[in-house]
Design a protein around this motif. Sequence first.
Motif, short mmCIF file in Angstrom:
data_model
loop_
_atom_site.label_atom_id
_atom_site.label_comp_id
_atom_site.label_asym_id
_atom_site.label_seq_id
_atom_site.Cartn_x
_atom_site.Cartn_y
_atom_site.Cartn_z
N LEU A 34 -27.41 -47.01 72.90
CA LEU A 34 -28.55 -46.67 73.25
C LEU A 34 -28.56 -45.82 74.52
CD1 LEU A 34 -30.02 -50.87 73.39
CD2 LEU A 34 -30.91 -48.20 72.27
N GLN A 63 -37.59 -46.58 75.10
CA GLN A 63 -35.85 -46.38 75.38
C GLN A 63 -35.45 -47.10 76.61
OE1 GLN A 63 -34.09 -43.07 75.27
NE2 GLN A 63 -31.79 -43.56 75.09
N LEU A 94 -33.46 -47.91 67.61
CA LEU A 94 -33.94 -46.43 68.39
C LEU A 94 -33.02 -45.57 67.28
CD1 LEU A 94 -34.74 -46.64 71.59
CD2 LEU A 94 -36.43 -47.35 69.94
#
Length: 283
Positions: free
Chosen positions: A112, A152, A249
């Motif tokens: 991530l 995010q 994501l």
Amino acid sequence: MQTVSSVVALREMVRQWRQAGLSVGFVPTMGNLHAGHIKLVSTARQQADKVVVSIFVNPTQFGPNEDFASYPRTEQQDQEKLLASGADLLFLPSVTEIYPQATQTGISVSGLSALHCGANRPGHFDGVALVVCKLLNMVQPDLLLLGEKDFQQLTLIRQMVADLNIPVTVQGVATVREDDGLAMSSRNGYLSEQQRQQAPKLYRALCAARDDILAGYDDYPAVAEQQRQNLQQAGFAVDYFSICRSADLLPAYASDSNLLVLAAARLGKTRLIDNLYFSKTSS
């Protein structure tokens, strides 16, 4: 509202609340508060007995050429807004209170941290993860409120909390926008008058990508590229424009239902981020 600057004083206040059987909500901020921050505080007030807000401009999440030194610091105005919003405790620490010695322990959420903003801001999310983990250990809240504007960051903190078994519920709060659609941000104040008129085109590009997908266009890279070009023609320097699965994501496929369009782009020296979540099945 009380204001404290030391971890000792913070923990003592929270200890008293705990002894009284009260729940604690926590809103971490870097100050220069706007209506988006106040929405986080009001949401915390609805769901917890007591609300702690921190104001700390965290040096470890700024790169060497970023705006740490010039980041807007408006402590007096922020305190007035927090008092009016019903916050119970403001934690206003110095850098040495948060980082009393050279830190030898880091936190990195692999995968991530390298995507999207992480690709353009190396080390940024490691700094975010470290300071949020430290603040959670200091406050030990029941509920952590974070804005969805930085989706995010929200996703990364949720992953960190799960991986490290931190006993807190992480709740995202919807982005607050200006009347023309621009997501509220402390950095909007950097925009010139002309740039401020251009800035809402970022959100419009997100909406256009969503509308194309809901209309049946399933070549997501082509949809993203079209909006990237539109933004460049409108005067933006685009860091990224991505169509992702909202859960992790990663790049979305036509078979995915829950999608997130997210982008970062610059107008002059001002970096703007925004995103738009939607579901193909419910639209």
